[in-house]
Design an enzyme around this catalytic site. Structure first.
Site, PDB file in Angstrom:
ATOM      1  CB  THR A  19      -1.096   0.231   1.074  1.00  0.00           C
ATOM      2  OG1 THR A  19      -0.270  -0.403   2.362  1.00  0.00           O
ATOM      3  CG2 THR A  19      -2.133  -0.877   0.971  1.00  0.00           C
ATOM      4  CG  ASN A  78       6.389  -7.420  10.097  1.00  0.00           C
ATOM      5  OD1 ASN A  78       6.147  -8.377  10.276  1.00  0.00           O
ATOM      6  ND2 ASN A  78       5.815  -6.757   9.316  1.00  0.00           N
ATOM      7  CB  CYS A 102       1.769  -7.827   9.714  1.00  0.00           C
ATOM      8  SG  CYS A 102       1.075  -6.054   9.498  1.00  0.00           S
ATOM      9  CD  GLU A 137       4.502  -9.026   7.069  1.00  0.00           C
ATOM     10  OE1 GLU A 137       4.531  -8.324   6.142  1.00  0.00           O
ATOM     11  OE2 GLU A 137       4.011  -8.973   8.330  1.00  0.00           O
ATOM     12  N   PRO A 173      -0.700  -9.705   5.555  1.00  0.00           N
ATOM     13  CG  PRO A 173      -1.067  -8.583   7.473  1.00  0.00           C
ATOM     14  CD  PRO A 173       0.059  -9.092   6.501  1.00  0.00           C
ATOM     15  CB  SER A 184      -6.124  -2.206   1.694  1.00  0.00           C
ATOM     16  OG  SER A 184      -6.391  -1.988   3.260  1.00  0.00           O
TER      17      SER A 184
END
Length: 794
Positions: free
Chosen positions: A245, A479, A481, A483, A673, A676
């Site tokens: 993003t 981090n 998230c 991963e 994840p 978005s």
């Protein structure tokens, strides 16, 4: 749209109709008016014109029966004296969305077409071209938005006018029809370039092309560069992949960086703690999320400068990070996001586990950070046997032993340096400790998970055993998230000297981790099996090389907010190629989520993606050179390939090529994840199951139906269970199969009923650890009836 704007009734970009019928011009006025321009212009309503406008959209979705829809929309207009044109388009879209159903999911595409026509009309009006052309001059857009200080001048400087005109001819407006309404709306409202008034200028295909041009600007030779631009545009515009993003938001624009997440290691010193807080603020200001490892920070009651019981422990410093996350709020769009990691043997672990709880002393709470626990194998073994566990102050351990516990790990399952040092610390009577039951710590952890979703789990021994760059450092945490797994170390102040009126500060840069991400859309990039049941790939062989190149270019183009992050980024050149759309793909293939076939398919898909990713990075290394610390890595020695059982001739040949030519990137794969970007691409998020095949989402003043991607009577059985009813143990097994092929980690959620038995949740965690998962993300709980939960009620 034609040039006669006054003939239109709505701003949808539809071609004009003849003048209104005389039936609407009675002597005493018109029954309904369509108003525009804040009511300054009005046109008489003509039902036949509205019906023809709907008919033109219907021609693109002929399978739908629009009779009832048309009657409802016309009834809405005819019941009013005046209707604003924008409000009419909103109603057209909302009415279409409301008709989305299991047997008619195509209404989502109908709504998308309506919204797309609005975008075409608005961009044409703002950029002064005929909306019937859909897209205007691309080079004109670059020049116009650069003049408005929206675009940077990078693309105009890097490419000639002829090249930009060639790029403009690549634009294929028909690919706009791939968007669902949800995806198109999200792209348009958050990511397309607008001016300060939020007026529409950039259109979807121009965003893809701008990203492609920006990421390829430094490629050489020039004659090959436009071919690479075309490949990148092909990958993005067909929704075969998405970029992270921040890249989607900022590429080609003024300001902002291109990477998603960062990881800092907080030093155990006043200077180090405050410097880390400043770095977190700088990252957050640029839109990045942060993981912060707190394991070096001394515990509550520890000595400071030899004075005992002086330290307040980690909680006060975490509260400061919490305040930073709230106050540095990413230009008002959203508050900053910080995850803090602490070791399971740290003496403050119990207070840490309570940080996000709603009860207790709120002065000891930090509700706006996310928590994660770094867990060694011997802790899980102690939980399993219901044994004792010892909590230590890392500062005291270091002062007495000369080393930190966290600087070691178990090199093999059941044996290694960490457990030896842990036993040594336990046996050293000079070192104070608290003795607890391991299962009590784990119970406290699970209570927090069911209330808040945190803490996340980080299985540090497995992470470091599988680290391909263990020769150059260690991984202490992940981090935001969970991963990203890369080498970390604290940045330390070396000296401050006064030079005239200047203060010159010298720091030793630590490894400050950067996540450079993009994701393959599995729901579009992979075709069904052939008649023999063999896996067929559609675009992966073409897609992965251009995707790896794009990610690698992000490293050199990025303007990072923290200088040590730039140093680390160029040292390891780490990327994180991931995926989304896993459940979408399973449904297309007719595979049930909790089947053994889905586990086998996960193994096959991710091995193939991994092979192509390693191959692409090797090819880039031949062209541009290997990452600086490649020598001595598991990639170079071949241990990476042997450790994962890659023994086929194809893999052995690739391993030999990597040893000879190197790799461009020190880490290659990570599954984020990406909710978005998955929504923009019209697929399911990451490797997660859908929430439900069909449900209603509550909006401010209406409910909108949401259907799973590609929902039909054929795919319904494979979506039917939804996230909270699919077997979570099957999810773990499936994820373990793919984890073997992912050199970093996977954002992996548990979906459980809020009333789940503690023994079942504990067994889920134990299974994840035993199966070799490196991390787990949220425990997401929902108030479903336990009786409805087949996997957790047996």
């Amino acid at each position: 749209m034609g040039s006669d704007d006054s003939a239109t009734i709505t701003p949808t970009g539809l071609a004009p109709d003849p003048a209104p019928s005389a039936a609407h011009h009675a002597a005493d006025g018109v029954s309904t008016w369509i108003t525009k321009e804040a009511g300054n212009r009005r046109l008489p309503y003509d039902r036949s014109r509205l019906e023809r406008a709907i008919g033109r959209v219907h021609a693109e979705c002929p399978q739908l029966d629009v009779a009832g829809y048309t009657a409802a929309v016309c009834g809405f207009v005819e019941g009013k004296q005046a209707v604003n044109a924008d409000d009419l388009v909103d109603h057209l879209i909302r009415e279409a969305e409301a008709r989305v159903d299991v047997d008619a999911p195509e209404w989502e595409m109908f709504a998308a077409r309506l919204y797309l026509r609005r975008l075409y009309k608005q961009a044409a009006r703002n950029r002064f071209y005929d909306a019937a052309d859909q897209y205007g001059s691309y080079i004109g857009l670059q020049e116009s938005l650069a003049d408005r200080n929206v675009y940077s001048n990078d693309i105009l400087r890097a490419y000639s006018k002829d090249e930009l005109e060639e790029a403009g001819r690549m634009i294929d407006p028909s690919r706009d029809r791939l968007f669902t309404y949800n995806g198109l709306y999200l792209l348009a409202t958050r990511y397309l370039a607008t001016d300060v008034s939020r007026a529409v200028y950039e259109l979807p295909q121009e965003r893809w092309l701008t990203i492609a041009l920006y990421l390829m600007q430094a490629e050489a030779p020039r004659e090959r560069r436009m071919q690479l631009v075309g490949e990148a545009y092909w990958a993005l515009s067909n929704l075969y992949m998405t970029v992270a993003t921040p890249t989607l938001q900022n590429a080609g624009k003024n300001g902002g960086q291109l990477s998603s997440c960062f990881i800092d290691t907080v030093d155990d010193s006043l200077q180090g703690i405050y410097d880390s807080n400043t770095d977190v603020a700088r990252v957050s200001k640029g839109g990045g999320g942060v993981g912060a490892y707190m394991g070096y920070v001394r515990a509550s009651g520890s000595a400071i400068r030899g004075v005992p019981n002086s330290s307040g422990g980690v909680v006060p410093w975490i509260k400061q990070l919490n305040n930073t996350a709230v106050s540095v709020d990413q230009l008002g769009q959203r508050k900053g996001a910080v995850a803090v990691y602490l070791d399971a043997w740290h003496r403050d672990i119990e207070a840490f586990l309570d940080l996000r709880l709603n009860n207790g002393d709120q002065r000891l709470r930090a509700h706006d950070v996310f928590t994660a626990v770094c867990i060694p194998d011997i802790f899980m073994e102690a939980v399993e046997r219901r044994g004792d566990w010892y909590l230590f102050d890392p500062h005291e351990v270091h002062r007495i032993k000369g080393w930190y516990l966290q600087d070691s790990y178990d090199e093999t399952r059941g044996d290694g340096t960490f457990r030896q040092r842990y036993a040594e610390v336990v046996a050293d009577e000079r070192i104070s400790r608290r003795t607890v039951k391991a299962i009590d710590i784990f119970k406290r952890l699970m209570v927090s998970q069911l209330e808040t979703g945190n803490p996340f789990m980080f299985y540090r021994d497995e992470v470091n055993r599988r680290n391909p760059n263990k020769h150059a450092g260690m991984v202490y945490s992940s981090n935001l998230c969970t991963e990203i797994l890369q080498n970390m170390s604290p940045t330390r102040l070396m000296q401050e000297i006064i030079s005239g009126t200047q203060i010159v500060t010298t720091k030793q840069a630590g490894d400050f981790v950067v996540c450079n991400l993009s994701s393959i859309n599995l729901g579009r990039a992979i075709l069904p099996q052939d008649d023999q049941g063999d896996l067929i790939t559609d675009v992966l062989e073409r897609l992965v090389p251009i995707q790896v190149r794009m990610l690698d270019n992000v490293i050199d183009l990025n303007q990072l907010p923290v200088p040590q992050a730039t140093i680390t980024n160029r040292k390891y050149r780490a990327i994180g190629l991931g995926t989304f759309g896993w459940h979408h793909l399973l449904a297309q293939k007719g595979l049930h989520w909790d089947s053994a076939e889905a586990e086998d398919f996960s193994d096959a898909v991710y091995e193939r993606i991994n092979f192509l990713t390693v191959q692409a990075s090797m090819a880039l290394a031949r062209e541009k050179g290997a990452y600086p610390v490649f020598q001595g890595s598991d990639w170079q020695t071949g241990h990476y390939f042997r450790d994962r059982g890659y023994t086929s001739p194809q893999w052995l040949e690739l391993a030999a090529q990597v040893a000879t030519h190197g790799l461009r990137n020190g880490w290659l794969m990570a599954v984020a994840p990406n909710m978005s970007t998955a929504q923009i691409a019209g697929s399911t998020a990451s490797i997660d199951p859908v929430y439900s095949a069909f449900y209603y989402e509550e909006k401010k003043d209406y409910r909108r139906p949401v259907a799973a991607p590609g929902l039909s009577l054929d795919t319904w059985p494979y979506y039917e269970k939804g996230a909270y009813r699919v077997d979570q143990f099957a999810s773990v097994r499936q994820n373990a199969r793919r984890q073997r092929h992912v050199d970093q980690a996977i954002s992996f959620n548990f979906y459980v009923p809020s009333g789940i038995r503690a023994s079942t949740l504990l067994e889920l965690h134990m299974t994840a650890w035993r199966e070799g998962l490196k991390t787990t993300y949220y425990v997401r709980s929902n108030d479903i009836d336990i009786a409805e939960c087949e996997w957790c009620s047996s």
